[in-house]
Design a protein around this motif. Structure first.
Motif, PDB file in Angstrom:
ATOM      1  N   ILE A 232     -24.166 -25.140 -11.695  1.00  0.00           N
ATOM      2  CA  ILE A 232     -23.067 -26.379 -12.120  1.00  0.00           C
ATOM      3  C   ILE A 232     -22.919 -26.331 -13.440  1.00  0.00           C
TER       4      ILE A 232
ATOM      5  N   VAL B 193     -11.184 -20.767 -11.735  1.00  0.00           N
ATOM      6  CA  VAL B 193     -12.602 -21.554 -12.066  1.00  0.00           C
ATOM      7  C   VAL B 193     -12.637 -22.862 -11.657  1.00  0.00           C
TER       8      VAL B 193
ATOM      9  N   VAL C 130     -14.019 -22.763  -8.187  1.00  0.00           N
ATOM     10  CA  VAL C 130     -15.485 -22.514  -8.144  1.00  0.00           C
ATOM     11  C   VAL C 130     -16.417 -23.901  -8.432  1.00  0.00           C
TER      12      VAL C 130
ATOM     13  N   THR D 170     -16.838 -25.912  -5.515  1.00  0.00           N
ATOM     14  CA  THR D 170     -17.413 -25.376  -4.441  1.00  0.00           C
ATOM     15  C   THR D 170     -18.940 -25.610  -4.673  1.00  0.00           C
ATOM     16  N   VAL D 171     -19.221 -25.307  -6.125  1.00  0.00           N
ATOM     17  CA  VAL D 171     -20.676 -25.554  -6.488  1.00  0.00           C
ATOM     18  C   VAL D 171     -21.046 -27.178  -6.475  1.00  0.00           C
ATOM     19  N   LEU D 172     -19.956 -27.997  -6.345  1.00  0.00           N
ATOM     20  CA  LEU D 172     -20.158 -29.451  -6.533  1.00  0.00           C
ATOM     21  C   LEU D 172     -20.170 -30.096  -4.944  1.00  0.00           C
ATOM     22  N   GLN D 173     -20.119 -28.647  -4.212  1.00  0.00           N
ATOM     23  CA  GLN D 173     -20.261 -29.125  -2.665  1.00  0.00           C
ATOM     24  C   GLN D 173     -19.101 -29.837  -2.148  1.00  0.00           C
ATOM     25  N   ALA D 174     -17.945 -29.504  -2.604  1.00  0.00           N
ATOM     26  CA  ALA D 174     -16.721 -30.001  -2.081  1.00  0.00           C
ATOM     27  C   ALA D 174     -15.483 -29.007  -1.574  1.00  0.00           C
ATOM     28  N   PRO D 175     -15.962 -28.064  -0.599  1.00  0.00           N
ATOM     29  CA  PRO D 175     -15.054 -26.906  -0.230  1.00  0.00           C
ATOM     30  C   PRO D 175     -13.746 -27.225   0.129  1.00  0.00           C
ATOM     31  N   ASP D 176     -13.502 -28.477   0.507  1.00  0.00           N
ATOM     32  CA  ASP D 176     -12.196 -28.746   0.994  1.00  0.00           C
ATOM     33  C   ASP D 176     -11.258 -28.685  -0.305  1.00  0.00           C
ATOM     34  N   ALA D 177     -11.638 -29.518  -1.308  1.00  0.00           N
ATOM     35  CA  ALA D 177     -11.001 -29.640  -2.529  1.00  0.00           C
ATOM     36  C   ALA D 177     -10.804 -28.067  -3.006  1.00  0.00           C
ATOM     37  N   GLY D 178     -11.706 -27.207  -3.111  1.00  0.00           N
ATOM     38  CA  GLY D 178     -11.885 -25.931  -3.509  1.00  0.00           C
ATOM     39  C   GLY D 178     -10.844 -25.062  -2.789  1.00  0.00           C
ATOM     40  N   LEU D 179     -10.878 -25.096  -1.535  1.00  0.00           N
ATOM     41  CA  LEU D 179      -9.743 -24.534  -0.647  1.00  0.00           C
ATOM     42  C   LEU D 179      -8.339 -24.814  -1.063  1.00  0.00           C
TER      43      LEU D 179
END
Lengths: 150, 86, 246
Positions: free
Chosen positions: B6, B39, B42, B45-54
């Protein structure tokens, strides 16, 4: 604490840190190569993170980046074709190194996942990532010579 | 250890965003913004929000650079057209 | 005011803002904690309706009305861009010269285009199971189409992208979302209530009630909107030129 998290952290710090340096300094040819390699390095890091957090559904992020990262580089290659034609980038060493790192990460993940649909998906992502990386590099170094204002 | 990832992601975002503001030429800024998009994804994703990352990956990897570069091209073409008239 | 005076005012304001920010950050709750009242209830509701992806459940089931608002924002933004970027009477269209792209790049674009399109549809369809959904998949699918412009030619892109059809698809999908909401009213509960369809089996494609349907509507709407937006930008950048000598 996890070997996968460590590998992902190293990949991110080293790879994307170098990409940040490359994108902000130097002539245009270094900047576009750095942008190209940043997506090729971020994708294996995301795959490693999905293994580190033990959430196979995060692999979809790697899939989308493997597909759309090269598209982003093609955007720059096509629309900066005139500027790049005067001073084309020649960074095949860096490109092949990054491709090798990506392949190593995908192989390690396949070994950890074991045979099945998940491994097939990882192999597809790996193939898309490496082929996209190489084609995008080829496009940057003279792939759009015949494009004039189109 | 999870915290270290993080911290790395946060530092990268800070550095990239500062670089994006410091780059004045729109063409080069588009390149930095493309890196900033990756970035940020990424970081999400490391903050466990993969939907927002996608979402960030989908929009920032190809769509935003394309819109920016097309606008830069149009503005440059107009400037060249005016130069030729003079 | 002289330049130095302005700089001093900026420094004073910046110092005040920095002091307030530091004070606020020191009183922030810790990063992650044990008490998540809203999160617990949202996850409980999502699992009760057999939706594996809680984010999709929040977006398309518990807060579907907010997603309707977001879709309207995207629709209006694209509408505004279409109006701003239209061809005016003192502009004319000039066909762009055909482009010669290196064969490996061309072949890559033609091979990856269907793969990317399929991935976009996969992300839309699996919105209720894994990270993704209508918005993300729609943008991926729309961007995949433009590989044809980047890897081949603007003329090639125009052939597979009749803009009128995409505008119609965009509007139809937006109306489809509304109609599904009204169906909830007619079915006797509430606007956009997820009580009409069976919830299905957890972690399969047919689960979550109306969540997959709303995902599909949003996916079609976003894909249409992005294609129309890029079409207008490409027209202005590649085809439309100003009349010279005005």
């Amino acid at each position: 604490m996890n070997g996968w998290t460590l590998a992902a952290a190293l990949g991110l710090a080293g790879g994307l840190g170098t990409a940040l340096w490359g994108v902000t300094t130097g002539p245009l040819r270094r900047r576009v190569v750095a942008q190209n390699l940043s997506t090729a390095l971020a994708c294996p890091s995301l795959l490693l993170l999905s293994q580190a957090y033990n959430r196979p559904s995060y692999v979809d992020l790697g899939l989308v980046l493997a597909l759309l990262g090269p598209v982003g580089t093609l955007v720059f290659a096509r629309l900066l074709a005139e500027e790049l034609a005067e001073d084309p980038p020649r960074a095949w060493g860096a490109t092949l190194t990054v491709a090798g790192l990506g392949a190593a990460a995908v192989i390690a993940l396949c070994v950890a996942t074991g045979p099945g649909r998940a491994m097939a998906k990882l192999l597809v992502i790996g193939a898309l990532l490496i082929s996209g990386n190489i084609i995008a590099s080829r496009a940057l170094s003279g792939g759009f010579r015949g494009v004039r204002g189109g | 250890m999870a915290d270290a990832v993080i911290v790395v992601a946060l530092l990268l975002v800070a550095g990239c965003a500062t670089a994006a503001v410091a780059t004045r030429d729109p063409m080069r800024q588009a390149l930095v913004l493309s890196l900033l998009g990756v970035v940020l994804a990424v970081l999400f994703t490391v903050l466990q929000a993969p939907d927002a990352g996608l979402s960030q990956l989908a929009v920032g990897s190809a769509l935003t650079p394309l819109l920016l570069m097309l606008t830069v091209r149009k503005v440059k073409r107009r400037a060249q057209g005016k130069e030729r008239e003079r | 005011m002289t330049r130095r005076a302005r700089l001093w005012v900026l420094l004073a304001g910046g110092a005040g803002l920095a002091a307030l920010l530091v004070a606020a950050c020191l009183r922030l709750p810790h990063f992650g904690g044990k008490s998540h009242p809203y999160g617990d209830r949202a996850v409980h509701a999502s699992l009760a309706r057999q939706t594996a992806n809680t984010i999709s459940s929040v977006n398309f089931d518990q807060r579907a009305f907010d997603t309707l608002g977001e879709m309207t924002i995207l629709f209006s933004a694209v509408l505004g861009c279409v109006i701003l970027l239209r061809q005016t009477h003192d502009e004319h269209r000039a066909r762009p010269e055909p482009a010669e792209v290196a064969p490996p790049v061309r072949r890559y674009a033609l091979v990856v285009l269907p793969v990317a399109l399929l991935s976009g549809l996969y992300v839309i369809a699996h919105g209720q199971l894994s990270p993704g959904g209508g918005f993300q998949g729609g943008v991926v699918a729309a961007t995949a189409l433009h590989l044809l412009y980047l890897g081949a030619d603007y003329a090639a892109l125009e052939r597979i992208r009749p803009v009128g059809a995409y505008e119609v698809a965009d509007a139809l999908a937006a109306s489809g979302y509304l109609v599904m909401g009204i169906a909830g009213l007619i079915g006797g509960t509430a606007f956009l209530a997820n009580t009409l369809l069976p919830y299905g089996t957890f972690n399969t494609l047919s689960s979550g009630g109306t969540v997959p349907l709303l995902n599909a509507a949003i996916g079609m709407e976003v894909a249409g909107a992005v294609v129309v937006l890029l079409a207008r930008f490409l027209d202005q950048a590649v085809e439309i030129e100003e009349e010279s000598g005005t």
